[in-house]
Write an enzyme that holds these catalytic residues in place. Structure first.
Site, PDB file in Angstrom:
ATOM      1  N   HIS A 109      44.001  41.000  42.916  1.00  0.00           N
ATOM      2  CA  HIS A 109      44.486  39.652  42.598  1.00  0.00           C
ATOM      3  C   HIS A 109      44.096  39.265  41.176  1.00  0.00           C
ATOM      4  O   HIS A 109      43.091  39.737  40.632  1.00  0.00           O
ATOM      5  CB  HIS A 109      43.988  38.618  43.609  1.00  0.00           C
ATOM      6  N   ASP A 111      44.084  35.856  40.096  1.00  0.00           N
ATOM      7  CA  ASP A 111      43.592  34.485  39.984  1.00  0.00           C
ATOM      8  C   ASP A 111      42.077  34.471  40.060  1.00  0.00           C
ATOM      9  O   ASP A 111      41.429  35.439  40.484  1.00  0.00           O
ATOM     10  CB  ASP A 111      44.194  33.606  41.077  1.00  0.00           C
ATOM     11  N   ASP A 142      35.835  39.857  39.507  1.00  0.00           N
ATOM     12  CA  ASP A 142      36.624  39.329  40.620  1.00  0.00           C
ATOM     13  C   ASP A 142      37.898  38.678  40.090  1.00  0.00           C
ATOM     14  O   ASP A 142      37.933  37.497  39.852  1.00  0.00           O
ATOM     15  CB  ASP A 142      35.780  38.314  41.398  1.00  0.00           C
ATOM     16  N   GLU A 176      44.828  34.549  45.680  1.00  0.00           N
ATOM     17  CA  GLU A 176      43.805  34.979  46.646  1.00  0.00           C
ATOM     18  C   GLU A 176      42.717  33.925  46.822  1.00  0.00           C
ATOM     19  O   GLU A 176      42.265  33.660  47.948  1.00  0.00           O
ATOM     20  CB  GLU A 176      43.193  36.309  46.187  1.00  0.00           C
ATOM     21  N   GLU A 177      42.280  33.329  45.735  1.00  0.00           N
ATOM     22  CA  GLU A 177      41.197  32.356  45.813  1.00  0.00           C
ATOM     23  C   GLU A 177      41.636  31.060  46.488  1.00  0.00           C
ATOM     24  O   GLU A 177      40.802  30.222  46.837  1.00  0.00           O
ATOM     25  CB  GLU A 177      40.654  32.040  44.406  1.00  0.00           C
ATOM     26  N   ASP A 205      37.582  44.505  45.783  1.00  0.00           N
ATOM     27  CA  ASP A 205      37.398  43.067  45.566  1.00  0.00           C
ATOM     28  C   ASP A 205      36.034  42.613  46.096  1.00  0.00           C
ATOM     29  O   ASP A 205      35.890  41.507  46.576  1.00  0.00           O
ATOM     30  CB  ASP A 205      38.526  42.299  46.271  1.00  0.00           C
ATOM     31  N   HIS A 381      31.520  34.523  42.035  1.00  0.00           N
ATOM     32  CA  HIS A 381      32.000  33.141  42.118  1.00  0.00           C
ATOM     33  C   HIS A 381      31.050  32.177  41.422  1.00  0.00           C
ATOM     34  O   HIS A 381      31.177  30.960  41.575  1.00  0.00           O
ATOM     35  CB  HIS A 381      32.171  32.711  43.582  1.00  0.00           C
TER      36      HIS A 381
END
Length: 413
Positions: A109, A111, A142, A176-177, A205, A381
């Site tokens: 992903h 995003d 990520d 995805e997020e 991921d 994150h």
């Protein structure tokens, strides 16, 4: 020049040399991707335009490899305030259709989570900054770094004129997020189309459990999120879901927990886990251990004889995922890790939840493997997210070696 007694390097050695020589170019591309503020969480038109730009960049990169790329319209997102925002298209790309070769599909992903320098970043989160071999920036680990590492591996074979050992497919999204909007529907739709020729699906991921030792992930835990609301004019009424040692007090819950097998215990014994390092990277003060929620709450609440009302609702439920570590993609990944890193990988189940793994496995009936590149302290994150240059470059080599190992196993299967 090579002497008569020194054989010329094989295809993989040449690919490794190419990746080493061009690593600055690969880092520069990652810098260009990190500069795109592809935040899918905040519902702002400007950020959606950035997401669309990011998808366009990736599509152009894939076409540059010679891949056939389809941008699948994913519709619109309806927000609670009646605002409507476009969902970035999902990319389906393929390179090679040789029936004699295995076909591997990479899911990734583009995003990212929100990031602002004033939240505690030491550098601008959207300007890739290298400090002591660490590449800081939102999305580095990520998941833009791993997506590019896969592309780097393919591009090395292509640039050298070497035959790509496998057919390659890409499934790349930009939400995805924010819950992977429209992705499950697309996977169902393409079960007998795009995914029909796929032998395995690779997800990168997540992270290792160590700073230097690679890992293979064969399971994720799933999640059940419950919200408990007790309106009150004043005061606070506590609950009793766990005791001081962390044991869950909900009656009967452990009857639904599968026991750890002796084989798993042997696998766990070999894992290179530094508890203190893991505690620091998790940013918690201490762990509880060194080495049917609703009914219980209602029972405890009734014992309090409170005049207040309690409401329990399930906010989110995500199923666990598990793979068979005897499948050939795990054998190929282990061999590739030995080739690149000179060690056996940690075989772990991950504490995070990646819903697309189970969706892909159950819907397409194809094998899924989680092959992470990032170190335990990458902070995917968090503030100051990073990927080590070493992980990014050696990870690109790992994917190249994985291609070759999958091809070898396919020919002998």
């Amino acid at each position: 020049m090579f002497s008569a007694s020194t054989p010329p390097p094989g295809p993989l050695e040449k690919v490794f040399q190419y990746i080493d020589l061009h690593q600055d170019e690969f880092v520069q591309t990652l810098k260009e991707w990190v500069a795109v503020e592809s935040d899918s969480v905040q519902p702002a038109p400007r950020l959606r335009r950035e997401l669309l730009r990011m998808v366009g960049l990736a599509a152009g990169r894939l076409r540059g490899l010679g891949a056939r790329v389809a941008s699948v319209d994913a519709g619109f997102q309806q927000l609670p305030d009646s605002q409507t925002l476009p969902v970035p298209p999902i990319l389906l790309a393929e390179l090679g259709r040789d029936p004699k070769k295995p076909t591997v599909c990479f899911y990734g992903h583009l995003d990212v989570q929100p990031a602002r320098q004033e939240d505690g970043w030491l550098t601008d989160p959207y300007t890739l900054t290298e400090v002591d071999g660490k590449l800081y920036g939102r999305g580095t680990t990520d998941n833009k770094g791993p997506v590019l590492a896969w592309i780097n591996a393919v591009s090395a074979f292509k640039a050298l004129g070497e035959d790509l050992p496998v057919n390659v497919k890409f499934l790349i999204e930009g939400m995805e997020e924010a819950g992977s909007l429209a992705l499950e529907e697309l996977v169902r739709k393409e079960k007998s189309g795009f995914f029909s020729s796929v032998d395995c699906i690779v997800i990168s991921d997540n992270l290792w459990i160590s700073q230097r030792k690679p890992a293979l992930i064969y399971g994720t835990r799933g999640n059940s999120y419950f919200t408990v609301e007790v309106p009150a004019d004043r005061g606070c009424e506590g609950g009793s879901l766990v005791d001081a040692s962390g044991r869950i007090l909900v009656p009967g819950i452990y009857e639904h927990v599968a026991p750890v097998t002796e084989e798993e215990k042997r696998v766990y014994a070999d894992i290179d886990l530094d508890v203190e390092e893991y505690r620091n990277s998790s940013q918690v003060k201490r762990f509880l251990f060194d080495t049917k929620v609703k009914q219980h709450l209602e029972y405890i609440f009734s014992k309090r004889n409170s005049s207040n009302q309690m409401t329990v609702s399930m906010a989110l439920g995500l199923h666990p995922w598990i793979a068979n570590i005897s499948d050939r993609q795990y054998l190929a990944a282990k061999r590739a890790i030995r080739t690149v890193f000179g060690t056996e990988p940690d075989m772990i189940r991950d504490g995070s939840t990646i819903p697309i793994a189970k969706i892909l496995q159950d819907t397409t009936q194809k094998s899924v493997i989680m092959l992470p590149l990032g170190a335990v302290d990458d902070g995917e994150h968090s503030q100051n997210e990073k990927i080590n240059r070493w992980n990014y470059i050696e990870g690109s080599k790992l994917f190249a070696a994985f291609f070759l190992e999958m091809a070898k196993l396919h020919s002998s299967w």
